[in-house]
Design an enzyme around this catalytic site. Structure first.
Site, PDB file in Angstrom:
ATOM      1  N   LYS A 196       0.819  -1.192  -0.071  1.00  0.00           N
ATOM      2  CA  LYS A 196      -0.151  -0.019  -0.046  1.00  0.00           C
ATOM      3  C   LYS A 196       0.919   1.266   0.130  1.00  0.00           C
ATOM      4  CE  LYS A 196      -1.771  -1.810   3.603  1.00  0.00           C
ATOM      5  NZ  LYS A 196      -2.519  -1.952   4.962  1.00  0.00           N
ATOM      6  N   THR A 232      -7.620   2.230   8.549  1.00  0.00           N
ATOM      7  CA  THR A 232      -7.779   1.891   6.899  1.00  0.00           C
ATOM      8  C   THR A 232      -7.328   0.808   6.453  1.00  0.00           C
ATOM      9  OG1 THR A 232      -6.016   3.548   6.593  1.00  0.00           O
ATOM     10  CG2 THR A 232      -8.066   4.366   5.887  1.00  0.00           C
ATOM     11  N   GLY A 233      -6.012   0.524   7.327  1.00  0.00           N
ATOM     12  CA  GLY A 233      -5.248  -0.657   6.819  1.00  0.00           C
ATOM     13  C   GLY A 233      -6.116  -2.045   7.401  1.00  0.00           C
ATOM     14  N   CYS A 234      -6.790  -2.134   8.533  1.00  0.00           N
ATOM     15  CA  CYS A 234      -7.435  -3.188   9.479  1.00  0.00           C
ATOM     16  C   CYS A 234      -8.679  -3.387   8.146  1.00  0.00           C
ATOM     17  CB  CYS A 234      -8.044  -2.861  10.467  1.00  0.00           C
ATOM     18  SG  CYS A 234      -6.722  -2.385  11.773  1.00  0.00           S
TER      19      CYS A 234
END
Ligand SMILES: Cc1ncc(COP(=O)(O)OP(=O)(O)O)c(N)n1
Ligand SMILES: Cc1nc(C(=O)O)sc1CCOP(=O)(O)O
Ligand SMILES: [Mg+2]
Length: 511
Positions: A196, A232-234
């Site tokens: 990402k 946001t990552g989770c």
């Protein structure tokens, strides 16, 4: 009895995405975030938003808010093992998604359980550092990732820092570096890699590099300018897991997940939760709505509403006004509620104009409704709609718009008024009180017809049709004796110059 009921269950009776009588199921193995922006809480919300069931194994409990991480309490590995066994031995889990794995032993326990209870896919979000910069796992975990977990993973979703850490802290500064990193991480065993690029400096866009072992894909999204990026990552990893659980291919799951996160961030960019630098966002694309609706609900107190302005495109054309100019003049002239009735506008122009009008109305604390077009009301998040007897049925409009939006329904008889009330309308429009040139082939109900409906209606009544300064007093006196008189003064003052016409809202104060 139980069996036949279960067989009959379909998507109409649940929010879950049911496919061949199966509920897609993601198990998240992650840490709890007391602020609910990230971790287990984000995973639950993301899966729910994708209509997928989500069970949880908690690896650590963090004391955390929008300022940072104040404390971490790691679960004993035996108890992580017990949670894993509880879920995996009983429920059919399609996809396991991992987040914070705070110790090597917990990672090992997880791998052991995955070998014992194989699942369709394993999504690894190699959480290492919180958004606030707090280091959440020790360096020993890196060996565990490389040696045990990654060879089992179907996809790993590191950000730039995590990808760099997995590759012995090699610096990653460009999309080209990300591609190299994706390839090197792929060599550690996962079937797919998504590096990402959100943290890549000096980039207007967010470019993520996806590598499936053969092809590279650069997945681009607009960078949303917001503080609300915590989790946001989770959320991305859980969304990928949820889409995989529903049966998507990997690339399509990644694309859908990315689009979902981007939309949620954009939707939530102005939310204000917590005082810290990194706020949570709204997974259900609804918190903003709720905030506006509570604002709207305060406004939709019929007792505050006296003058109802309705726009008319042909009048605006005649007077050389844009819709927005007409609306501004209407609210400046004292309108307490506005309806956009744009019969010949192109959809795109209508939505754009509605957004501008909404801003004007919000700045005056005046609700804005859309005539006929539920789609336009949804697209611009208007405060509600006005529908007629041959438009979208009220119940359906209510189910599409939700419980909070204002719905008005045109009624010419007490029976229609009763039905509107049963169907969940907020007010009824009654007319034509007098003959009108604005609506073709409109039956006039007269003052008597209006009075009859006012007496029968359980809902507030808006009188419409041929009402002007000269007859408004009569309408109020004869048909609507409870409406306060001073409304008339500003009700029709601006009418001729506005290009929109005004109506009187009757508050039915029957006790
Ligand atoms: C407040 C108010 N009352 C009645 C109407 C008429 O609605 P409808 O019968 O659907 O006719 P159109 O306006 O769509 O031509 C209204 N718009 N507003
Ligand atoms: C939009 C509309 N609905 C009506 C109804 O009877 O339901 S009369 C009407 C037109 C009202 O315009 P004017 O005030 O210019 O007559
Ligand atoms: Mg209509």
């Amino acid at each position: 009895m139980h069996v036949s009921m279960a067989m009959q269950m379909d998507e109409a009776s649940t929010n879950l995405h049911i496919f061949h009588n199966k509920v897609p199921h993601v198990l998240t193995v992650a840490g709890s975030d007391s602020g609910s922006g990230a971790g287990i809480q984000a995973d639950l919300k993301a899966c729910a938003a994708h209509r997928v069931y989500c069970s949880t194994v908690i690896t650590a409990v963090t004391a955390q808010n929008t300022v940072g991480v104040q404390g971490v309490n790691i679960m004993p590995e035996d108890f992580v093992a017990e949670q894993l066994r509880s879920v995996l031995s009983d429920m059919h889990v399609d996809v396991v998604k991992t987040g914070m794995l705070p110790s090597l032993n917990i990672l090992k326990v997880l791998c052991q359980n995955l070998r014992e209870f194989p699942v369709k896919a394993l999504v690894v979000d190699p959480v290492m550092v919180s958004t606030s910069g707090h280091v959440l796992v020790g360096p020993s975990i890196l060996d565990g990732f490389r040696e045990e977990l990654l060879p089992m993973a179907d996809i790993i979703t590191p950000n730039i820092k995590e990808a760099s850490a997995l590759l012995n802290y090699v610096p990653l500064k460009s999309v080209s570096d990300m591609r190299t990193a994706a390839k090197l991480i792929h060599e550690l065993g996962p079937r797919n890699v998504l590096v990402k690029g959100g943290d890549l400096p000096d980039s207007l866009d967010c470019i993520d590099v996806f590598f499936d072992g053969e092809e590279f894909y650069e997945l681009c999204s607009l960078r949303v300018n917001t503080r609300n990026t915590h989790g946001t990552g989770c959320t991305l990893a859980s969304s990928i897991a949820a889409e995989l659980a529903k049966g998507s291919s990997m690339l399509s799951a990644v694309k859908v997940a990315k689009r979902y996160v981007e939309t949620a961030l954009d939707y939530s960019k102005d939310l204000l939760i917590g005082n810290g630098a990194q706020g949570p966002f709204d997974h259900f694309l609804a918190l903003k709505n709720i905030a506006q609706n509570s604002y709207r609900q305060d406004r939709f107190n019929p007792n505050d509403l006296l003058l109802y302005a309705v726009t008319d495109s042909s009048m605006n054309r005649k007077w050389g006004h844009s819709i927005a100019e007409a609306v501004r003049a209407a609210v400046e002239g004292g309108a307490t509620i506005v309806q956009l009735r744009e019969k010949d506008a192109e959809t795109r122009d209508f939505v754009n104009a509605a957004k501008v009008c909404l801003e004007i109305c919000r700045s005056f604390g005046v609700p804005l409704l859309i005539n006929d077009r539920i789609d336009v009301a949804l697209a611009c998040d208007a405060d509600g709609v006005h529908v007629g007897q041959s438009d979208m049925p009220t119940r359906l409009a209510r189910s599409l718009l939700g419980p909070e939006k204002i719905i008005g329904v045109s009624c010419k008889t007490p029976e229609q008024a009763e039905q509107a009330w049963i169907d969940g309308a907020d007010y009824i429009g009654c007319g034509g009180v007098y003959p009108t040139n604005t609506k073709a082939n409109n039956r006039t109900i007269g003052l008597d017809g209006l009075r009859e409906i006012c007496q029968a209606s359980k809902l507030p009544v808006v009188a419409i049709g041929g009402i002007g300064l000269s007859n408004a007093g009569v309408v109020m006196e004869k048909a609507l004796p409870l409406v306060v008189g001073h409304a008339i003064n500003f009700a029709f003052k601006g009418r001729s110059s506005l290009g929109s016409y005004a109506l009187v809202l009757h508050q039915l104060m029957k006790q």
